[in-house]
Motif scaffolding. Sequence first.
Motif, PDB file in Angstrom:
ATOM      1  N   VAL A  51       1.188  -1.187   0.272  1.00 45.62           N
ATOM      2  CA  VAL A  51       0.349  -0.598  -0.274  1.00 45.62           C
ATOM      3  C   VAL A  51       0.953   1.239  -0.046  1.00 45.62           C
ATOM      4  O   VAL A  51       0.750   1.974  -0.532  1.00 45.62           O
ATOM      5  CB  VAL A  51      -0.908  -0.305   0.991  1.00 45.62           C
ATOM      6  CG1 VAL A  51      -1.814   1.015   1.646  1.00 45.62           C
ATOM      7  CG2 VAL A  51      -2.199  -1.341   0.940  1.00 45.62           C
ATOM      8  N   TRP A 116      -9.444   6.123  -2.082  1.00 38.58           N
ATOM      9  CA  TRP A 116      -8.873   6.186  -1.520  1.00 38.58           C
ATOM     10  C   TRP A 116     -10.213   7.535  -0.908  1.00 38.58           C
ATOM     11  O   TRP A 116     -10.938   8.581  -1.902  1.00 38.58           O
ATOM     12  CB  TRP A 116      -7.367   7.076  -0.702  1.00 38.58           C
ATOM     13  CG  TRP A 116      -6.407   6.208  -1.518  1.00 38.58           C
ATOM     14  CD1 TRP A 116      -5.501   5.652  -2.186  1.00 38.58           C
ATOM     15  CD2 TRP A 116      -5.866   5.040   0.075  1.00 38.58           C
ATOM     16  NE1 TRP A 116      -4.634   4.807  -1.388  1.00 38.58           N
ATOM     17  CE2 TRP A 116      -4.998   4.685  -0.322  1.00 38.58           C
ATOM     18  CE3 TRP A 116      -6.078   6.119   1.804  1.00 38.58           C
ATOM     19  CZ2 TRP A 116      -4.229   3.742   0.599  1.00 38.58           C
ATOM     20  CZ3 TRP A 116      -5.316   5.101   2.298  1.00 38.58           C
ATOM     21  CH2 TRP A 116      -3.933   3.581   1.720  1.00 38.58           C
ATOM     22  N   ASN A 137      -8.829   4.094   2.800  1.00 35.77           N
ATOM     23  CA  ASN A 137      -8.943   2.679   1.828  1.00 35.77           C
ATOM     24  C   ASN A 137      -9.960   2.085   2.601  1.00 35.77           C
ATOM     25  O   ASN A 137      -9.653   0.259   3.070  1.00 35.77           O
ATOM     26  CB  ASN A 137      -7.853   3.003   0.966  1.00 35.77           C
ATOM     27  CG  ASN A 137      -8.525   1.820  -0.277  1.00 35.77           C
ATOM     28  OD1 ASN A 137      -9.269   1.084  -0.026  1.00 35.77           O
ATOM     29  ND2 ASN A 137      -7.607   2.417  -1.521  1.00 35.77           N
ATOM     30  N   LYS A 140      -8.271  -1.610   0.596  1.00 36.71           N
ATOM     31  CA  LYS A 140      -7.887  -2.191   1.419  1.00 36.71           C
ATOM     32  C   LYS A 140      -7.495  -1.822   2.653  1.00 36.71           C
ATOM     33  O   LYS A 140      -6.378  -2.661   3.082  1.00 36.71           O
ATOM     34  CB  LYS A 140      -5.950  -1.001   0.572  1.00 36.71           C
ATOM     35  CG  LYS A 140      -5.961  -0.727  -0.934  1.00 36.71           C
ATOM     36  CD  LYS A 140      -4.848   0.122  -1.393  1.00 36.71           C
ATOM     37  CE  LYS A 140      -4.664   0.327  -2.427  1.00 36.71           C
ATOM     38  NZ  LYS A 140      -4.404  -1.396  -3.598  1.00 36.71           N
ATOM     39  N   SER A 163      -2.600  -0.367   8.891  1.00 33.03           N
ATOM     40  CA  SER A 163      -4.140  -0.824   8.839  1.00 33.03           C
ATOM     41  C   SER A 163      -4.652  -1.135   9.698  1.00 33.03           C
ATOM     42  O   SER A 163      -4.612  -0.481  10.878  1.00 33.03           O
ATOM     43  CB  SER A 163      -3.355  -2.203   9.062  1.00 33.03           C
ATOM     44  OG  SER A 163      -3.008  -3.090   9.582  1.00 33.03           O
TER      45      SER A 163
END
Length: 177
Positions: A51, A116, A137, A140, A163
């Motif tokens: 990412v 995004w 996002n 993701k 994350s």
Amino acid sequence: MKIKLGVLAVAAPLALVTLTGCSMTSSTDSGDIPSAGTSTSSDAADKVEAVSSGIYDLIGVKGKTSDSRATVTECSGKDPEKYFRVLHPWSFTPASPGDLETAMQRLRAALPKHGWKIVAYGPDASRNKNLRLTADNDAKKASVRITQMAKDNPPMLSVDVVSGCYQVPDGQQVEHF
């Protein structure tokens, strides 16, 4: 290029505090960190670094990045033996200081075209009033906070990719690195 120790010392805790409220959609309680699924720590770190690489590709100006690796952190309020997040802090220093604003504006324009959602944009609360962009996002399962540090020497972008909350597969443990 090496990361400034001060930048990393400030960036990591701020990323964890600022980005825990991201709006990624797999959470049932809006105050919770969203789920990113099941993964080993190393596989999740590889995903987060990918990412980051995608974000780097959107910058579109020449420069250097810091040499940093992702790190495993805890998911607030969850069992640290089963749940974790991945943080990848890095910086980008443009070849020409005049390209710093161009890099930030390219990211602001390009991120929404790549899935995004910009959730915050404007000056931060620091004495320097650094320009900060925060984006999520959902696909993701990641958030990014980009800070334009125009008054630093050299001027740079500080980038923190984090994350959602992963769970390790049954029978495995969270690896901390």
